[in-house]
Design an enzyme around this catalytic site. Structure first.
Site, PDB file in Angstrom:
ATOM      1  N   HIS A 144      -5.676   9.227   7.133  1.00  0.00           N
ATOM      2  CA  HIS A 144      -4.334   9.247   6.940  1.00  0.00           C
ATOM      3  C   HIS A 144      -4.219  10.589   5.996  1.00  0.00           C
ATOM      4  O   HIS A 144      -5.338  10.892   5.507  1.00  0.00           O
ATOM      5  CB  HIS A 144      -3.936   8.044   6.011  1.00  0.00           C
ATOM      6  CG  HIS A 144      -2.682   7.681   5.833  1.00  0.00           C
ATOM      7  ND1 HIS A 144      -2.152   8.690   4.481  1.00  0.00           N
ATOM      8  CD2 HIS A 144      -1.575   7.055   6.111  1.00  0.00           C
ATOM      9  CE1 HIS A 144      -0.650   8.353   4.351  1.00  0.00           C
ATOM     10  NE2 HIS A 144      -0.523   7.341   5.281  1.00  0.00           N
ATOM     11  N   ASP A 221     -11.404   4.642   1.731  1.00  0.00           N
ATOM     12  CA  ASP A 221      -9.771   4.264   1.651  1.00  0.00           C
ATOM     13  C   ASP A 221      -9.343   2.902   2.563  1.00  0.00           C
ATOM     14  O   ASP A 221      -9.735   2.741   3.531  1.00  0.00           O
ATOM     15  CB  ASP A 221      -9.138   5.640   2.785  1.00  0.00           C
ATOM     16  CG  ASP A 221      -7.590   5.293   2.749  1.00  0.00           C
ATOM     17  OD1 ASP A 221      -7.157   4.193   2.317  1.00  0.00           O
ATOM     18  OD2 ASP A 221      -6.828   6.185   3.415  1.00  0.00           O
ATOM     19  N   GLN A 224      -5.728  -0.016   4.590  1.00  0.00           N
ATOM     20  CA  GLN A 224      -5.556  -1.106   5.589  1.00  0.00           C
ATOM     21  C   GLN A 224      -6.459  -2.165   5.945  1.00  0.00           C
ATOM     22  O   GLN A 224      -6.606  -2.757   6.834  1.00  0.00           O
ATOM     23  CB  GLN A 224      -5.559  -0.185   7.049  1.00  0.00           C
ATOM     24  CG  GLN A 224      -4.379   0.783   7.129  1.00  0.00           C
ATOM     25  CD  GLN A 224      -2.931   0.404   7.173  1.00  0.00           C
ATOM     26  OE1 GLN A 224      -2.781  -1.057   7.420  1.00  0.00           O
ATOM     27  NE2 GLN A 224      -2.075   1.140   7.103  1.00  0.00           N
ATOM     28  N   LYS A 247       0.802  -2.920   0.569  1.00  0.00           N
ATOM     29  CA  LYS A 247       0.455  -3.282   1.853  1.00  0.00           C
ATOM     30  C   LYS A 247      -0.125  -4.774   2.071  1.00  0.00           C
ATOM     31  O   LYS A 247      -0.692  -5.207   3.023  1.00  0.00           O
ATOM     32  CB  LYS A 247      -0.513  -2.275   2.489  1.00  0.00           C
ATOM     33  CG  LYS A 247       0.035  -0.939   2.817  1.00  0.00           C
ATOM     34  CD  LYS A 247      -0.673   0.115   3.275  1.00  0.00           C
ATOM     35  CE  LYS A 247      -0.408   1.517   3.333  1.00  0.00           C
ATOM     36  NZ  LYS A 247       0.582   2.010   4.109  1.00  0.00           N
ATOM     37  N   CYS A 386       1.776   9.673   9.598  1.00  0.00           N
ATOM     38  CA  CYS A 386       0.663  10.606   8.548  1.00  0.00           C
ATOM     39  C   CYS A 386      -0.679  10.588   8.975  1.00  0.00           C
ATOM     40  O   CYS A 386      -1.530  10.550   7.940  1.00  0.00           O
ATOM     41  CB  CYS A 386       0.756   9.932   7.230  1.00  0.00           C
ATOM     42  SG  CYS A 386       2.253   9.616   6.615  1.00  0.00           S
TER      43      CYS A 386
HETATM   44  N1  7TS Z   1      -4.481   5.365   3.750  1.00  0.00           N
HETATM   45  C1  7TS Z   1      -4.432   4.597   4.926  1.00  0.00           C
HETATM   46  C2  7TS Z   1      -5.130   4.194   5.749  1.00  0.00           C
HETATM   47  C3  7TS Z   1      -2.854   4.335   4.952  1.00  0.00           C
HETATM   48  O1  7TS Z   1      -2.589   3.555   6.100  1.00  0.00           O
HETATM   49  C4  7TS Z   1      -1.900   4.653   4.135  1.00  0.00           C
HETATM   50  C5  7TS Z   1      -0.480   4.503   4.514  1.00  0.00           C
HETATM   51  C6  7TS Z   1      -2.350   5.339   3.135  1.00  0.00           C
HETATM   52  C7  7TS Z   1      -3.751   5.468   2.935  1.00  0.00           C
HETATM   53  C8  7TS Z   1      -1.541   5.853   1.850  1.00  0.00           C
HETATM   54  O2  7TS Z   1      -1.015   4.610   1.255  1.00  0.00           O
HETATM   55  P1  7TS Z   1       0.163   5.019   0.044  1.00  0.00           P
HETATM   56  O3  7TS Z   1       0.612   3.468  -0.426  1.00  0.00           O
HETATM   57  O4  7TS Z   1      -0.539   5.541  -0.986  1.00  0.00           O
HETATM   58  O5  7TS Z   1       1.224   5.740   0.561  1.00  0.00           O
HETATM   59  N2  7TS Z   1       0.137   4.226   5.669  1.00  0.00           N
HETATM   60  C9  7TS Z   1       1.060   4.141   6.179  1.00  0.00           C
HETATM   61  C10 7TS Z   1       1.402   4.104   7.515  1.00  0.00           C
HETATM   62  O6  7TS Z   1       0.674   3.753   8.363  1.00  0.00           O
HETATM   63  N3  7TS Z   1       2.806   4.001   7.675  1.00  0.00           N
HETATM   64  O7  7TS Z   1       3.258   4.194   6.509  1.00  0.00           O
HETATM   65  C11 7TS Z   1       2.066   4.415   5.493  1.00  0.00           C
END
Ligand code: 7TS
Length: 428
Positions: A144, A221, A224, A247, A386
């Site tokens: 991501h 990371d 997920q 999430k 992303c």
């Molecule tokens: N890493 C992964 C694997 C992700 O899927 C996401 C967000 C992030 C980092 C970043 O998370 P944040 O909370 O810091 O924004 N993924 C997604 C997605 O798949 N669709 O919208 C956000």
């Protein structure tokens, strides 16, 4: 601490009280008020976008309301009752998160805004302090942007070199390629525990073991993974781990960075301001202990409370039960999606992935798919999610993505399939 009850003991008792047996989907769904809404008259919501952000159970919403109604105050500063209650609630959430991921101590849990900020924190503190021009950081082609851009920025600032573990045609990490990259003597290996596009669950323990064998540190990371299956930082032996509350049934605005204690203690602060200091002079300061050293300014207090409740909620259902439910959903989803003529699901087979199905349908643009099935109340995501370099690798400008969580059902997948046939009829 109130009445001598430490946050650790308090949340242990809470977890025991919360412990339930079995996974009951009807009961789970009843916990999420948003799932009863209709997106237009007579059209119930079918939410298949939890990889972007999950829905929130009543207990999380109520715990935040309750905090604002009864205990709201700033933390770590006051010695009045509300300030003490707010501080207890915030620190209690830290204990809950520490236990949830198997950390040795609550001080290894740093509250940030999200996974993105957690990764930026490591890049800008550990990275700037420890990496020299020419030092190698290994990433993967399936990251991501949150685990790519911070390292690109550091490459610009500190002259580090980025190398990427390739993704195989099946959508897995090429571990032979990784083995080769390790001969370059990298300093850090940063990779996703589960791809937000392909759903691939990476062999994290193995990747970390191999990195440590050549003296490199590791950052996972876990945005997920932590929401979807049991993650134990000690079992992984990971050095840094990042994830987001929103999430995993918690509120937006708060995320987590876990780090090994010695590393965190040696790292310089990230942002400067109140709470992150022990002593301040006009021209200098002495940083606070971990974790406060990394938490400048008033943090997201109610959000921490909500995250703590989300952790209790997930624990009460059982992370293994949630993972099992999602394994069933993804197997069923792949089976049904592959029945639809013209559908190509990207990524590995069901046993190697979590509850994420990114797909293409004929030459129909994913935005059109998403827009048409929204008429039937179905929320999926369309775009590059992303992960532009991954889409470049797959030679796709965009994909449609259905993602699942504990509250989804096979019946919702059936409705997605029916809706896709409708899309084909309209645009195919
Ligand atoms: N890493 C992964 C694997 C992700 O899927 C996401 C967000 C992030 C980092 C970043 O998370 P944040 O909370 O810091 O924004 N993924 C997604 C997605 O798949 N669709 O919208 C956000």
């Amino acid at each position: 601490m109130k009445g001598g009850v430490t946050p650790a003991l308090f949340s242990l008792l809470e977890a025991i009280i919360n412990a339930q047996n079995g996974f009951n989907i009807a009961k789970v769904r009843a916990d999420f008020p948003i799932l009863t809404r209709e997106t237009r008259p007579g059209v119930p919501l079918i939410y298949l976008d939890s990889a972007a952000s999950s829905q929130k159970p009543n207990v999380v919403i109520e715990s935040m309301n309750d905090f604002y109604r009864k205990s709201n105050a700033n933390i770590h500063r006051g010695i009045h009752t509300l300030a003490e209650e707010a501080t207890f609630a915030y620190e209690n959430a830290r204990h809950k998160v520490a236990r949830f991921i198997g950390a040795d101590m609550h001080r290894q849990i740093i509250f940030t805004r999200n996974a993105t900020e957690s990764i930026n924190l490591v890049a800008q503190t550990w990275g700037r302090q420890n990496l020299q021009p020419g030092d190698i950081v290994i990433l993967t082609e399936m990251e991501h942007h949150a685990n790519l851009i911070p390292w690109q920025m550091l490459a610009e600032q500190a002259g580090i070199r980025l190398e990427f573990i390739e993704v195989t045609p099946e959508g897995l990490l090429d571990l032979d390629n990784y083995e080769h990259l390790l001969t370059l003597q990298p300093r850090l290996v940063c990779f996703t525990h589960m791809s937000n596009v392909l759903g691939t669950i990476t062999p994290a323990r193995e990747i970390i073991r191999m990195a440590h064998a050549v003296g490199a540190l590791t950052l996972v990371d876990a945005a997920q993974s932590v929401p979807h299956f049991p993650v134990d930082v000690k079992d992984l032996d990971v050095d840094f781990l990042a994830f987001s509350s929103h999430k995993m049934c918690g509120p937006t605005g708060i995320g987590v960075l876990y780090g090994k204690k010695d590393l965190l203690e040696q790292m310089p602060p990230f942002m400067g301001g109140g709470d992150m200091i022990k002593r301040v002079y006009l021209r200098s300061f002495v940083p606070n202990e971990i974790p406060y050293k990394f938490e400048a300014g008033t943090p997201a207090i109610a959000e921490a409370v909500g995250l703590g409740t989300a952790v209790d909620y997930l624990t009460s259902i059982g992370m293994e039960s949630i993972a099992e439910h999602e394994r069933e959903l993804i197997s069923y989803a792949l089976e049904r999606l592959e029945e639809v003529p013209g559908v190509i699901v990207h990524g590995p087979s069901a046993e190697k992935k979590g509850g994420v199905a990114a797909f293409s349908l004929d030459n129909i643009h994913p935005h059109d798919i998403s827009q048409i099935i929204d008429q039937d109340g179905i929320a999926i995501r369309a775009g590059h999610h992303c992960a532009m370099p991954l889409h470049d690798k797959l030679k796709l400008p965009a994909t449609a993505r259905a993602s699942f969580y504990l509250y989804n059902t096979p019946e919702e997948i059936d409705k997605l399939i029916l809706a896709l046939y409708k899309v084909k009829k309209i645009l195919g």
